[in-house]
Design a protein around this motif. Sequence first.
Motif, short mmCIF file in Angstrom:
data_model
loop_
_atom_site.label_atom_id
_atom_site.label_comp_id
_atom_site.label_asym_id
_atom_site.label_seq_id
_atom_site.Cartn_x
_atom_site.Cartn_y
_atom_site.Cartn_z
N ASN A 128 -15.42 135.73 -29.89
CA ASN A 128 -14.10 135.45 -29.31
C ASN A 128 -13.13 136.61 -29.53
O ASN A 128 -12.27 136.89 -28.67
CB ASN A 128 -13.52 134.16 -29.88
CG ASN A 128 -14.08 132.92 -29.19
OD1 ASN A 128 -13.77 132.63 -28.05
ND2 ASN A 128 -14.95 132.21 -29.90
N ILE A 131 -14.01 139.05 -26.92
CA ILE A 131 -13.46 138.62 -25.63
C ILE A 131 -12.00 139.01 -25.53
O ILE A 131 -11.53 139.48 -24.48
CB ILE A 131 -13.64 137.10 -25.45
CG1 ILE A 131 -15.13 136.75 -25.29
CG2 ILE A 131 -12.85 136.59 -24.24
CD1 ILE A 131 -15.42 135.27 -25.30
N THR A 143 -15.95 140.99 -20.17
CA THR A 143 -15.34 139.70 -20.53
C THR A 143 -16.17 138.55 -20.01
O THR A 143 -16.40 137.55 -20.71
CB THR A 143 -13.92 139.62 -19.94
OG1 THR A 143 -13.11 140.65 -20.48
CG2 THR A 143 -13.29 138.26 -20.28
N LYS A 147 -17.91 135.77 -22.34
CA LYS A 147 -17.54 134.36 -22.18
C LYS A 147 -18.77 133.49 -21.92
O LYS A 147 -18.85 132.35 -22.39
CB LYS A 147 -16.55 134.20 -21.04
CG LYS A 147 -15.13 134.58 -21.40
CD LYS A 147 -14.17 134.27 -20.25
CE LYS A 147 -12.73 134.54 -20.64
NZ LYS A 147 -11.79 134.23 -19.54
#
Length: 274
Positions: A128, A131, A143, A147
């Motif tokens: 995360n 990201i 990204t 994800k």
Amino acid sequence: MKTFKCFAPAVLPFIFALSLTLSIPADAAASMQWSASQQAAVDHATASDAALRSKLGSLYSTFTSLQSQLQQADQSISSLHYKNEDAQSSLTKQIKVIDADKIAKLDQAVKQAKDKYKPLLSMYTALNQQITTANKLKNKQLTSVLKAQADTMKIAVQIAKADIKNKEQALASAKTKKTASQKKIRSILAGADPLRIKIKAEKSTATILNKNVSPMWKGVTQSIKVGDAKKINNDLNTLVSQLRQIQSQKQKILTLENQISTILQNAKTQLAST
């Protein structure tokens, strides 16, 4: 001349061996019986008054009986007191470790769950963060890939967090239950505190009463020495009254110790139900 056969020198000494703060000093207690010469003096003093001789004989019998009763009371008080002290000590120790094994196991389960899921959660956190960095760099392709990886891990992470949370809640619940149980049992035990204060007061009164016994006994022996039968009777009667007051104090103490014993038993019952 008739003698008082009931005044035999074999009367047990007045020794309160186990009464601690309630006891009459052993040297004074041991002398609280008529010697053969004193018995002879009493016989001589009452030779012309059969009624007084009978009354005095009955009074002396009561006197010796009271000594024995007081000794038994001391033993009962001492025995029950130490029994209560042992029970109090044992309960205090047991209260501290209520559900200790259960809580230790739950705590270990939390630690094991956290260790088990640590790699997964660390990886998910790092993903995360990546990201977030990719978003800042406006790298849509990276990204999107990150994800997708995060979405793949999401269900496993949710399961892991739920497992840890459930185990932490079980641990917290057990600790709350333990605290509540401890508070309840300690509240029961606290009911004995006022009784112990009362015992201390009753013992203090008994001690004051005991201090007068030896001088009173000396008064009796002086009356025997003088040969005044009526004074012997009056002095001995006063001493018997004093012993009855002491007996009353001891009974109060014994009653209070029994009340403490009941409280301790109630606490023990409550502890067993936790």
